[in-house]
Design a protein around this motif. Structure first.
Motif, PDB file in Angstrom:
ATOM      1  N   LEU A 197       0.865  -1.182   0.000  1.00 52.02           N
ATOM      2  CA  LEU A 197       0.000   0.000   0.000  1.00 52.02           C
ATOM      3  C   LEU A 197       0.899   1.228   0.000  1.00 52.02           C
ATOM      4  CD1 LEU A 197      -2.498  -1.200   2.758  1.00 52.02           C
ATOM      5  CD2 LEU A 197      -2.666  -1.529   0.293  1.00 52.02           C
ATOM      6  N   LEU A 198       0.724   2.074  -0.990  1.00 55.03           N
ATOM      7  CA  LEU A 198       1.685   3.157  -1.199  1.00 55.03           C
ATOM      8  C   LEU A 198       0.999   4.515  -1.275  1.00 55.03           C
ATOM      9  CD1 LEU A 198       4.698   3.750  -1.775  1.00 55.03           C
ATOM     10  CD2 LEU A 198       4.169   3.490  -4.212  1.00 55.03           C
ATOM     11  N   GLY A 199       1.516   5.464  -0.478  1.00 59.17           N
ATOM     12  CA  GLY A 199       1.091   6.850  -0.609  1.00 59.17           C
ATOM     13  C   GLY A 199      -0.078   7.269   0.253  1.00 59.17           C
ATOM     14  N   TYR A 200      -0.380   6.526   1.321  1.00 65.37           N
ATOM     15  CA  TYR A 200      -1.545   6.829   2.143  1.00 65.37           C
ATOM     16  C   TYR A 200      -1.201   7.628   3.409  1.00 65.37           C
ATOM     17  CZ  TYR A 200      -3.847   3.485  -0.907  1.00 65.37           C
ATOM     18  OH  TYR A 200      -4.351   2.826  -2.012  1.00 65.37           O
ATOM     19  N   GLY A 201      -0.072   8.290   3.426  1.00 66.66           N
ATOM     20  CA  GLY A 201       0.296   9.089   4.584  1.00 66.66           C
ATOM     21  C   GLY A 201       1.181   8.329   5.547  1.00 66.66           C
ATOM     22  N   ASP A 202       1.280   8.808   6.763  1.00 68.51           N
ATOM     23  CA  ASP A 202       2.197   8.223   7.734  1.00 68.51           C
ATOM     24  C   ASP A 202       1.924   6.747   7.998  1.00 68.51           C
ATOM     25  OD1 ASP A 202       3.462  10.606   7.914  1.00 68.51           O
ATOM     26  OD2 ASP A 202       2.766  11.120   9.920  1.00 68.51           O
ATOM     27  N   VAL A 255       6.898  10.411  -1.341  1.00 70.31           N
ATOM     28  CA  VAL A 255       6.452   9.098  -1.781  1.00 70.31           C
ATOM     29  C   VAL A 255       7.573   8.295  -2.436  1.00 70.31           C
ATOM     30  CG1 VAL A 255       5.629   9.761  -4.090  1.00 70.31           C
ATOM     31  CG2 VAL A 255       4.522   7.869  -2.865  1.00 70.31           C
ATOM     32  N   GLY A 256       8.579   8.964  -2.977  1.00 72.27           N
ATOM     33  CA  GLY A 256       9.659   8.258  -3.646  1.00 72.27           C
ATOM     34  C   GLY A 256      10.403   7.309  -2.727  1.00 72.27           C
ATOM     35  N   ARG A 257      10.607   7.733  -1.500  1.00 77.14           N
ATOM     36  CA  ARG A 257      11.350   6.899  -0.545  1.00 77.14           C
ATOM     37  C   ARG A 257      10.624   5.593  -0.266  1.00 77.14           C
ATOM     38  NH1 ARG A 257      12.902  10.373   4.098  1.00 77.14           N
ATOM     39  NH2 ARG A 257      10.654  10.520   4.367  1.00 77.14           N
ATOM     40  N   THR A 258       9.320   5.673  -0.017  1.00 72.25           N
ATOM     41  CA  THR A 258       8.570   4.453   0.268  1.00 72.25           C
ATOM     42  C   THR A 258       8.367   3.625  -0.998  1.00 72.25           C
ATOM     43  OG1 THR A 258       6.603   5.871   0.201  1.00 72.25           O
ATOM     44  CG2 THR A 258       7.399   5.204   2.361  1.00 72.25           C
ATOM     45  N   ALA A 259       8.260   4.275  -2.159  1.00 73.31           N
ATOM     46  CA  ALA A 259       8.139   3.525  -3.418  1.00 73.31           C
ATOM     47  C   ALA A 259       9.391   2.700  -3.675  1.00 73.31           C
ATOM     48  CB  ALA A 259       7.891   4.488  -4.578  1.00 73.31           C
ATOM     49  N   ARG A 260      10.537   3.281  -3.413  1.00 77.24           N
ATOM     50  CA  ARG A 260      11.805   2.564  -3.611  1.00 77.24           C
ATOM     51  C   ARG A 260      11.869   1.319  -2.724  1.00 77.24           C
ATOM     52  NH1 ARG A 260      15.141   6.461  -2.445  1.00 77.24           N
ATOM     53  NH2 ARG A 260      15.433   5.873  -0.273  1.00 77.24           N
TER      54      ARG A 260
END
Length: 347
Positions: free
Chosen positions: A314-319, A331-336
């Motif tokens: 799940l990507l981009g839903y906040g903290d 979002v790039g950090r968590t996408a990576r």
């Protein structure tokens, strides 16, 4: 009946989070597709009000790999500039975005996952869900909400202060969007801004750059939370309205009456419209059949990975899915990280 299309990784959602995932999936050499329900590129940015401004300069509001260009005449870009940037981004990286495609349900078929859409079926070994929250605006169960005779709308429906010229308007809810909408309306309407707690402005020299730095420190567990400093970035329009005394927040009212809000002391403020800045909920309906939800209805995660199924991120839903993951730069950090975990899983 159309054939089932197969990829290694399926991304659901073609806004900023889906594009950031696509960037890293492309770099990883994985076979993937991005399904987007929208008619055009730009994610939720194509639906925002006409005076919205980012609270970071363009270079500090960029997705991985490609800087957002500056907008001529503006330090803080508007939503249209972001839409243009996202459209250019997906074209530059030749990301395989399919739109409009609406995912109706995701099912587990043992050796893979199948997404049923309004235009056929897709099968994948891993899934990144990046639908955001825009499709699920939240309205609170405030007593009397059904009694109010005037106009009510969520911030998702707000477009322009011109629509409320000469009216009396209540804006309910704090944060950046509450402050920006209230400030926007002050030029055309009589505004009463209502918040659960007094607004706390960040120092005027702090914008999204500093907030991202703080989020980075939180990831390392050696810095203060952003909320410790404040919850509103004083972008220029907000600063002007605040300094002119037009953004004095009022405490939350007790209920709505037919004519307007009623406070505990018996005061009623007759108004023409109420704008609810009361947040959104994650748009996760298509995942219902997978049984991923835990107590309270939220899907437990480890980072971005669903705790009950390592194939799903799940990507981009906040903290909830990573500090600052609901922002362009964050979002790039968590996408990576999500793509790296998927790559390891597929090996």
């Amino acid at each position: 009946m159309s054939a089932v299309r197969r990829v290694q990784v399926l991304v659901v959602g073609g806004g900023q989070a889906g594009l950031a995932a696509g960037y890293y999936l492309r770099r990883a050499g994985l076979d993937f597709a991005i399904l987007d329900a929208a008619e055009a590129p730009g994610g939720s940015w194509q639906h925002y009000w006409d005076t919205l401004r980012l609270f970071s300069p363009a270079p500090y509001s960029s997705l991985p790999g490609r800087l957002m260009p500056r907008q001529s005449g503006h330090e803080y870009p508007d939503a249209d500039h972001v839409v243009d940037y996202l459209a250019t981004y997906e074209k530059h990286y030749v990301l395989p975005v399919h739109r409009p495609v609406r995912v109706e349900a995701v099912e587990d078929v043992g050796q893979g996952l199948v997404a049923r859409t309004d235009s056929g079926m897709w099968r994948a070994r891993a899934l990144i869900f990046a639908t955001g929250t825009w499709a699920r605006p939240f309205l609170p169960a405030v007593p009397g909400r059904g009694d109010f005779a005037g106009c009510q709308l969520h911030t998702a429906q707000y477009r322009s202060a011109a629509d409320f010229a000469g009216q009396r308007v209540v804006v309910v809810g704090g944060g950046n969007s509450g402050a920006q909408i209230a400030a926007d309306l002050t030029a055309r309407a009589e505004v009463r801004w209502v918040t659960q707690r007094p607004p706390r402005y960040l120092p005027d020299d702090i914008d999204g750059r500093a907030l991202f730095d703080l989020a980075t420190l939180r990831v390392r567990a050696d810095g203060p939370g952003i909320a410790a400093l404040g919850d509103i970035v004083a972008v220029p329009p907000v600063r002007v309205a605040r300094d002119a005394g037009l953004l004095s927040a009022h405490p939350m009212f007790q209920r709505l009456t037919a004519s307007g809000p009623l406070w505990p002391d018996g005061t009623v403020w007759p108004c023409d419209a109420v704008i609810w800045r009361t947040g959104f909920r994650p748009a996760l309906g298509p995942l219902k059949a997978l049984g991923l939800r835990g107590p309270g209805g939220r899907i437990p995660t480890v980072g971005t990975r669903a705790a009950r199924d390592p194939r799903i991120h799940l990507l981009g839903y906040g903290d909830w899915t990573g500090p600052a993951s609901a922002t362009l730069i964050g979002v790039g950090r968590t996408a990576r990280t999500a793509v790296k975990e998927i790559q390891d899983l597929l090996r």
